[in-house]
Design a protein around this motif. Structure first.
Motif, PDB file in Angstrom:
ATOM      1  N   ASN A 276       0.815  -1.228   0.000  1.00  0.00           N
ATOM      2  CA  ASN A 276       0.000   0.000   0.000  1.00  0.00           C
ATOM      3  C   ASN A 276       0.843   1.269   0.000  1.00  0.00           C
ATOM      4  OD1 ASN A 276      -2.651  -1.400   0.299  1.00  0.00           O
ATOM      5  ND2 ASN A 276      -1.758  -1.994   2.263  1.00  0.00           N
ATOM      6  N   ASP A 281      -4.251   1.663  -5.604  1.00  0.00           N
ATOM      7  CA  ASP A 281      -4.482   0.224  -5.446  1.00  0.00           C
ATOM      8  C   ASP A 281      -4.029  -0.616  -6.635  1.00  0.00           C
ATOM      9  OD1 ASP A 281      -5.600   0.177  -2.880  1.00  0.00           O
ATOM     10  OD2 ASP A 281      -7.526   0.861  -3.657  1.00  0.00           O
ATOM     11  N   SER A 340      -4.080   2.264   1.607  1.00  0.00           N
ATOM     12  CA  SER A 340      -3.417   2.538   0.323  1.00  0.00           C
ATOM     13  C   SER A 340      -3.795   3.921  -0.202  1.00  0.00           C
ATOM     14  CB  SER A 340      -3.809   1.476  -0.707  1.00  0.00           C
ATOM     15  OG  SER A 340      -5.211   1.483  -0.911  1.00  0.00           O
TER      16      SER A 340
END
Length: 592
Positions: A276, A281, A340
């Motif tokens: 992260n 993502d 993240s």
């Protein structure tokens, strides 16, 4: 008291005794025997560098304290005879840069015979004329040196080709080897096996570990290791302010203009999102912007730092934005939840009423620090350079034919052009707009390097000074102007003289962070430290310098008025600014 907060991994090494191994909320960091330090300004933290190998705190008095991985005893003090300018720690090495340009380092890949002993690695450079070092950067098991001649050297492990050579023929080196010439900055990270080199033309090159795309070379270049320094293509538009490297990713800070032509900083990332650390993502193989509503139009990034896989960001609107791995609580959110996506957490107040621009963040591999460190007046040359890097002092911009922006200081331009008419600057703008960035830098080089010169005569000047030098380095020339000029005044520090144009210090006030420009009986100019002000009075001075006003929250007492009146009696202030003493009296009367 040192204004420093710590959170994250509290082992390898142990930084705060009698606390958990993992600290999830920022807590006060206190050095043992802290009260022994008499001068608070001298003992303020200048820099923190940390990894699992060790953590080093560098103070403004040039001394350092080292916490070692293999020692649970009291922290050791770095024993280097010369004053320390910078420290850097990798996960397997340490390096110290002295103000004289020497580098002392230790680590198994640096000195296999005695890895715990500091040795002078700068003295091992073969070219004896290239041994003065201006910057140092640590990778995971490698150290990078930037010399005063703008040459980059590497020493230590080359297992991942991070020194720019084939690892099959060169596993490591215990002597610095030349990597590239004409380098302005080096970027790596304490857990990184890759490195970036930026040249004076803002061209970026990288080599080393690329298993996760952390060099930003694109999806077509998925080689595990990049052994030769390779130019990074598709760099985002703008000026590269800095790059910080994690284990499997890299984050770049770029400054460009927003839609209103105001300077705006943005973060870009590339590499593996597994931990992260990218602020998004998905895996990214080229530098791509980290977008978030937390970065508002009127907000700007002041400081950022990257650990193994986590990032701290400090903004001008007093936001602390975090994302990435949180296994040890290094995000400071009070738990161990990874994120993240950039997330805003509380920014603790380190100093009463203090400008957030004096706060800094620093990431170890799995730990984090927030600390207060205003510009010091112990090193005047460094201080004034920092002062003029502040955006509020850049009050004019020049756009070149290729669209690049150069920021400058209008007052200094007028001073150098020996003109007061605005049309002189307008003419300069017209000339710059028709030049390339290289030619524009040459023009500014002449303006800032010579006492009397008119840029209109640019085409008639045959000899250009150091045409490849970057504009930031050019700006620094004004602080060490060697030309004879009766409008300059001399500052003496530790038997060394610095010569400054008087106009530089009176742009806002002849008072700057505890330094006063005073006139002696013999009419000579000098700068005197007036460091006996109380903390609150010092903060009042500091805020007034930048705003010409007193903050409403500050309570004025008769003791403060008496103390500041003493300063005004002894030192001459710039009369073009509102009188500080009058503001204090009015504030005192109103609150009573």
């Amino acid at each position: 008291m040192n204004d420093c907060l710590f959170f994250g991994q509290n082992e390898y090494p142990i930084l705060i005794k009698n606390e958990p191994n993992k600290i999830t909320k920022p807590i006060q960091f206190k050095f043992e025997n802290e009260n022994e330090n008499e001068n608070e300004n001298e003992n303020q933290i200048k820099q923190i560098s940390s990894s699992s190998f060790s953590t080093i705190f560098l103070f403004k008095n040039g001394k350092a304290i080292e916490y070692l991985h293999d020692s649970n005893q009291n922290p050791s003090k770095i024993q280097i005879e010369e004053n320390i300018q910078k420290v850097t720690v990798g996960s397997g090495n340490e390096a110290i840069l002295t103000k004289e340009g020497n580098v002392f380092a230790k680590g198994y890949d640096i000195n296999s015979n005695n890895p715990k002993e500091f040795i002078n690695i700068s003295s091992l450079i073969e070219d004896t004329n290239d041994r003065i070092i201006q910057d140092i950067v640590s990778g995971r098991n490698s150290i990078y040196l930037l010399t005063s001649n703008q040459n980059a050297y590497g020493i230590g492990s080359n297992r991942y080709d991070q020194l720019g050579f084939d690892s099959e023929t060169l596993k490591k080196t215990e002597k610095p080897i030349l990597m590239m010439k004409n380098v302005s900055k080096i970027f790596s990270g304490n857990y990184s096996n890759h490195v970036f080199l930026l040249n004076s033309n803002q061209e970026l090159f990288g080599c080393g570990d690329n298993q996760f795309g952390q060099l930003g070379l694109g999806e077509s270049r998925k080689e595990a290791y990049i052994r030769n320094l390779t130019k990074i293509q598709n760099i985002p538009k703008g000026k590269i302010i800095g790059i910080q490297c994690g284990y499997s990713h890299s984050i770049m800070l770029i400054e460009d203009e927003d839609e209103n032509q105001n300077p705006k900083r943005k973060l870009y990332s590339c590499g593996d999102h597994k931990f992260n650390g990218l602020g998004k993502d998905e895996n990214i193989y080229e530098f791509t912007e980290i977008k978030s509503s937390l970065f508002e139009n009127d907000d700007n990034i002041l400081d950022f730092s990257v650990g193994y896989a986590h990032t701290l960001i400090l903004t001008s609107n007093s936001k602390l934005i975090v994302f990435g791995s949180n296994y040890s609580g290094q995000l400071g959110t009070g738990d161990y939840s990874y994120t993240s996506i950039p997330f805003q957490t509380e920014l603790p107040e380190l100093r009463f009423n203090e400008d957030v621009s004096n706060y800094h963040v620093s990431c170890g591999g799995f730990s984090s620090f927030i600390y207060y460190s205003p510009p010091s007046f112990s090193n005047l040359e460094e201080d004034l350079i920092k002062l003029f890097e502040r955006k509020e002092f850049c009050n004019i911009s020049f756009k070149t034919e290729n669209g690049e922006i150069i920021e400058a200081h209008k007052l200094i331009l007028k001073y150098r052009l020996n003109q007061n008419q605005e049309n002189q600057i307008d003419k300069l703008q017209e000339i710059i707009s028709k030049k390339s960035i290289k030619e524009s830098n040459q023009i500014f080089e002449m303006i800032y390097s010579n006492r009397i010169i008119n840029p209109i005569l640019y085409s008639e000047i045959k000899e250009i000074i150091n045409s490849n030098e970057k504009i930031e380095e050019t700006m620094k020339r004004i602080y060490l102007n060697e030309n004879e000029n009766e409008k300059d005044f001399i500052i003496e520090r530790k038997e060394k003289q610095y010569k400054f144009p008087k106009l530089i210090l009176i742009m806002r006030s002849e008072l700057y962070r505890g330094m006063f420009l005073s006139v002696t009986e013999d009419k000579s100019n000098k700068v005197t430290d007036y460091s006996e002000l109380s903390n609150k009075s010092f903060q009042i001075f500091e805020y007034w310098i930048y705003s010409n006003q007193i903050k409403d929250e500050i309570q004025i007492t008769q003791e403060i008025i008496d103390e500041i009146q003493t300063g005004i009696d002894y030192f001459q202030l710039n009369q073009t600014n509102p009188n500080l003493f009058d503001l204090l009296i009015n504030k005192f009367n109103n609150q009573n």
